[in-house]
Write a protein that holds these residues in place. Structure first.
Motif, PDB file in Angstrom:
ATOM      1  N   VAL A  98      46.506  57.590 101.031  1.00  0.00           N
ATOM      2  CA  VAL A  98      46.592  56.273 101.504  1.00  0.00           C
ATOM      3  C   VAL A  98      45.766  55.925 102.663  1.00  0.00           C
ATOM      4  CG1 VAL A  98      47.850  54.160 102.228  1.00  0.00           C
ATOM      5  CG2 VAL A  98      48.789  55.812 100.247  1.00  0.00           C
ATOM      6  N   TYR A  99      44.875  55.017 102.866  1.00  0.00           N
ATOM      7  CA  TYR A  99      43.946  54.780 103.874  1.00  0.00           C
ATOM      8  C   TYR A  99      44.241  53.527 104.622  1.00  0.00           C
ATOM      9  CZ  TYR A  99      40.945  58.141 101.540  1.00  0.00           C
ATOM     10  OH  TYR A  99      40.547  59.400 101.091  1.00  0.00           O
ATOM     11  N   THR A 100      44.255  53.444 105.928  1.00  0.00           N
ATOM     12  CA  THR A 100      44.407  52.141 106.722  1.00  0.00           C
ATOM     13  C   THR A 100      43.361  51.255 106.414  1.00  0.00           C
ATOM     14  OG1 THR A 100      43.615  53.014 108.898  1.00  0.00           O
ATOM     15  CG2 THR A 100      46.009  53.427 108.383  1.00  0.00           C
ATOM     16  N   GLU A 101      43.494  50.050 106.691  1.00  0.00           N
ATOM     17  CA  GLU A 101      42.073  49.125 106.936  1.00  0.00           C
ATOM     18  C   GLU A 101      41.190  49.584 107.772  1.00  0.00           C
ATOM     19  OE1 GLU A 101      41.317  44.444 106.904  1.00  0.00           O
ATOM     20  OE2 GLU A 101      42.939  45.144 108.112  1.00  0.00           O
ATOM     21  N   HIS A 102      41.673  50.218 108.868  1.00  0.00           N
ATOM     22  CA  HIS A 102      40.818  50.576 109.869  1.00  0.00           C
ATOM     23  C   HIS A 102      39.802  51.837 109.436  1.00  0.00           C
ATOM     24  CE1 HIS A 102      39.165  51.482 113.972  1.00  0.00           C
ATOM     25  NE2 HIS A 102      39.621  52.695 113.712  1.00  0.00           N
ATOM     26  N   GLU A 103      40.535  52.549 108.859  1.00  0.00           N
ATOM     27  CA  GLU A 103      39.818  54.002 108.252  1.00  0.00           C
ATOM     28  C   GLU A 103      38.811  53.491 107.215  1.00  0.00           C
ATOM     29  OE1 GLU A 103      43.189  57.741 108.232  1.00  0.00           O
ATOM     30  OE2 GLU A 103      43.412  55.907 106.981  1.00  0.00           O
ATOM     31  N   VAL A 104      39.174  52.537 106.472  1.00  0.00           N
ATOM     32  CA  VAL A 104      38.335  52.053 105.300  1.00  0.00           C
ATOM     33  C   VAL A 104      36.828  51.461 106.138  1.00  0.00           C
ATOM     34  CG1 VAL A 104      37.888  50.473 103.489  1.00  0.00           C
ATOM     35  CG2 VAL A 104      40.027  51.865 103.494  1.00  0.00           C
ATOM     36  N   ASN A 105      37.365  50.413 106.981  1.00  0.00           N
ATOM     37  CA  ASN A 105      36.307  49.846 107.666  1.00  0.00           C
ATOM     38  C   ASN A 105      35.542  50.873 108.327  1.00  0.00           C
ATOM     39  OD1 ASN A 105      37.035  47.227 106.593  1.00  0.00           O
ATOM     40  ND2 ASN A 105      38.111  46.758 108.531  1.00  0.00           N
ATOM     41  N   GLU A 106      35.923  51.660 109.046  1.00  0.00           N
ATOM     42  CA  GLU A 106      34.917  52.715 109.843  1.00  0.00           C
ATOM     43  C   GLU A 106      34.274  53.436 108.888  1.00  0.00           C
ATOM     44  OE1 GLU A 106      37.148  56.207 112.309  1.00  0.00           O
ATOM     45  OE2 GLU A 106      36.813  54.393 113.708  1.00  0.00           O
ATOM     46  N   ARG A 108      44.331  47.412  97.371  1.00  0.00           N
ATOM     47  CA  ARG A 108      45.182  47.284  98.652  1.00  0.00           C
ATOM     48  C   ARG A 108      46.192  46.813  98.397  1.00  0.00           C
ATOM     49  NH1 ARG A 108      40.884  42.705 100.879  1.00  0.00           N
ATOM     50  NH2 ARG A 108      41.270  41.380  99.022  1.00  0.00           N
ATOM     51  N   ASN A 109      47.277  46.816  99.286  1.00  0.00           N
ATOM     52  CA  ASN A 109      48.525  46.187  98.966  1.00  0.00           C
ATOM     53  C   ASN A 109      48.511  44.795  99.620  1.00  0.00           C
ATOM     54  OD1 ASN A 109      48.362  46.189 101.830  1.00  0.00           O
ATOM     55  ND2 ASN A 109      50.110  47.338 102.510  1.00  0.00           N
ATOM     56  N   LEU A 110      49.477  44.090  99.436  1.00  0.00           N
ATOM     57  CA  LEU A 110      49.335  42.650  99.555  1.00  0.00           C
ATOM     58  C   LEU A 110      49.193  42.204 100.951  1.00  0.00           C
ATOM     59  CD1 LEU A 110      52.280  41.493  97.107  1.00  0.00           C
ATOM     60  CD2 LEU A 110      50.089  41.242  96.950  1.00  0.00           C
ATOM     61  N   GLY A 111      49.476  42.970 101.828  1.00  0.00           N
ATOM     62  CA  GLY A 111      49.310  42.686 103.194  1.00  0.00           C
ATOM     63  C   GLY A 111      47.867  43.144 103.733  1.00  0.00           C
ATOM     64  N   GLY A 112      47.003  43.922 102.901  1.00  0.00           N
ATOM     65  CA  GLY A 112      45.826  44.319 103.145  1.00  0.00           C
ATOM     66  C   GLY A 112      45.691  45.348 104.008  1.00  0.00           C
ATOM     67  N   SER A 113      46.875  46.092 104.603  1.00  0.00           N
ATOM     68  CA  SER A 113      46.788  47.122 105.566  1.00  0.00           C
ATOM     69  C   SER A 113      46.732  48.508 104.980  1.00  0.00           C
ATOM     70  CB  SER A 113      48.298  46.752 106.588  1.00  0.00           C
ATOM     71  OG  SER A 113      49.302  47.230 105.644  1.00  0.00           O
ATOM     72  N   GLU A 114      47.039  48.602 103.595  1.00  0.00           N
ATOM     73  CA  GLU A 114      46.838  50.054 103.200  1.00  0.00           C
ATOM     74  C   GLU A 114      45.953  49.961 101.780  1.00  0.00           C
ATOM     75  OE1 GLU A 114      50.641  51.350 102.115  1.00  0.00           O
ATOM     76  OE2 GLU A 114      51.129  51.739 104.129  1.00  0.00           O
ATOM     77  N   TYR A 115      45.170  51.057 101.577  1.00  0.00           N
ATOM     78  CA  TYR A 115      44.221  51.137 100.703  1.00  0.00           C
ATOM     79  C   TYR A 115      44.139  52.534  99.913  1.00  0.00           C
ATOM     80  CZ  TYR A 115      41.981  47.186 102.800  1.00  0.00           C
ATOM     81  OH  TYR A 115      41.933  45.817 103.435  1.00  0.00           O
ATOM     82  N   ARG A 116      43.917  52.565  98.881  1.00  0.00           N
ATOM     83  CA  ARG A 116      43.977  53.697  97.834  1.00  0.00           C
ATOM     84  C   ARG A 116      42.923  53.586  96.965  1.00  0.00           C
ATOM     85  NH1 ARG A 116      48.950  55.932  96.646  1.00  0.00           N
ATOM     86  NH2 ARG A 116      49.749  54.458  97.867  1.00  0.00           N
ATOM     87  N   ARG A 117      42.555  55.088  96.719  1.00  0.00           N
ATOM     88  CA  ARG A 117      41.263  54.968  95.633  1.00  0.00           C
ATOM     89  C   ARG A 117      41.900  54.597  94.165  1.00  0.00           C
ATOM     90  NH1 ARG A 117      36.983  58.504  94.014  1.00  0.00           N
ATOM     91  NH2 ARG A 117      35.933  57.755  92.467  1.00  0.00           N
ATOM     92  N   ARG A 118      41.062  54.011  93.373  1.00  0.00           N
ATOM     93  CA  ARG A 118      41.704  53.714  92.146  1.00  0.00           C
ATOM     94  C   ARG A 118      40.340  53.941  91.084  1.00  0.00           C
ATOM     95  NH1 ARG A 118      43.213  47.896  90.152  1.00  0.00           N
ATOM     96  NH2 ARG A 118      43.026  48.267  87.871  1.00  0.00           N
ATOM     97  N   GLU A 119      40.622  54.590  90.180  1.00  0.00           N
ATOM     98  CA  GLU A 119      39.737  55.059  89.069  1.00  0.00           C
ATOM     99  C   GLU A 119      39.511  53.542  88.253  1.00  0.00           C
ATOM    100  OE1 GLU A 119      36.981  56.611  86.979  1.00  0.00           O
ATOM    101  OE2 GLU A 119      38.424  57.653  88.412  1.00  0.00           O
TER     102      GLU A 119
END
Length: 184
Positions: free
Chosen positions: A132-140, A164-175
């Protein structure tokens, strides 16, 4: 004379920087069957000196008493330059490497299939499925690749490569599902 490939580009630029050498080289290029040194001397007073530098740079060869252009010198110099300073970062798919310059994406393809190839390449190189990645990690991460990381992030989500989750704070890779009409 064989030129070490890492110096080839410098020698070519130096050889062609002089207007007289450039004219001699152009004359040789435009003479399909090759030019004799005598003919070149008749048209260019300093041909002998120019030829020395052109031979040194690998731009011309001598065969059957005639001087011929050696266009492969440009290919060799370009390959050496790419090797010394690759445009695309290591690991980038050759299919999308031409979208990079100095290690960064210069343009996002308009064609959807090509854009998805670029986005898949980004996702495969930067985002693991089991994390799981934070928004900051993805943007960076994306900012290191392109001047508009938010656009890349939106595109990765739109093409179902990240979720991303509903709040947009967590991201994960998806196939992502394959594009219509393509085999994976």
């Amino acid at each position: 004379m064989t030129v070490p490939s890492h110096d080839a580009g410098d020698l070519i630029v130096k050889a062609l920087a002089d207007p007289e050498r450039l004219r001699v080289f152009a004359d040789i290029v435009l003479t399909e069957s090759g030019a004799t040194v005598t003919d070149l001397r008749a048209r260019h007073p300093r041909a002998e000196k120019a030829l020395h530098r052109l031979f040194e740079a690998g731009l011309v060869t001598r065969d059957d008493g005639k001087v011929h252009a050696a266009p492969e010198a440009f290919k060799t110099a370009a390959a050496a330059a790419r090797e010394a300073r690759p445009d695309a970062p290591p690991g980038v798919s050759p299919e999308v490497a031409h979208f990079y310059s100095n290690g960064r994406i210069t343009t996002i393809p308009v064609n959807r299939r090509t854009r998805v190839k670029l986005l898949r390449d980004l996702a495969e190189r930067h985002f693991a499925f089991d994390r799981v990645y934070t928004e900051h990690e993805v943007n960076e991460t994306l900012a290191a690749e392109y001047h508009d990381p938010l656009q890349l992030r939106r595109d990765l989500i739109d093409e179902l490569l990240l979720e991303r989750n509903l709040g947009g704070s967590e991201y994960r890779r998806r196939e992502a599902p394959p594009l219509e009409g393509t085999a994976r």
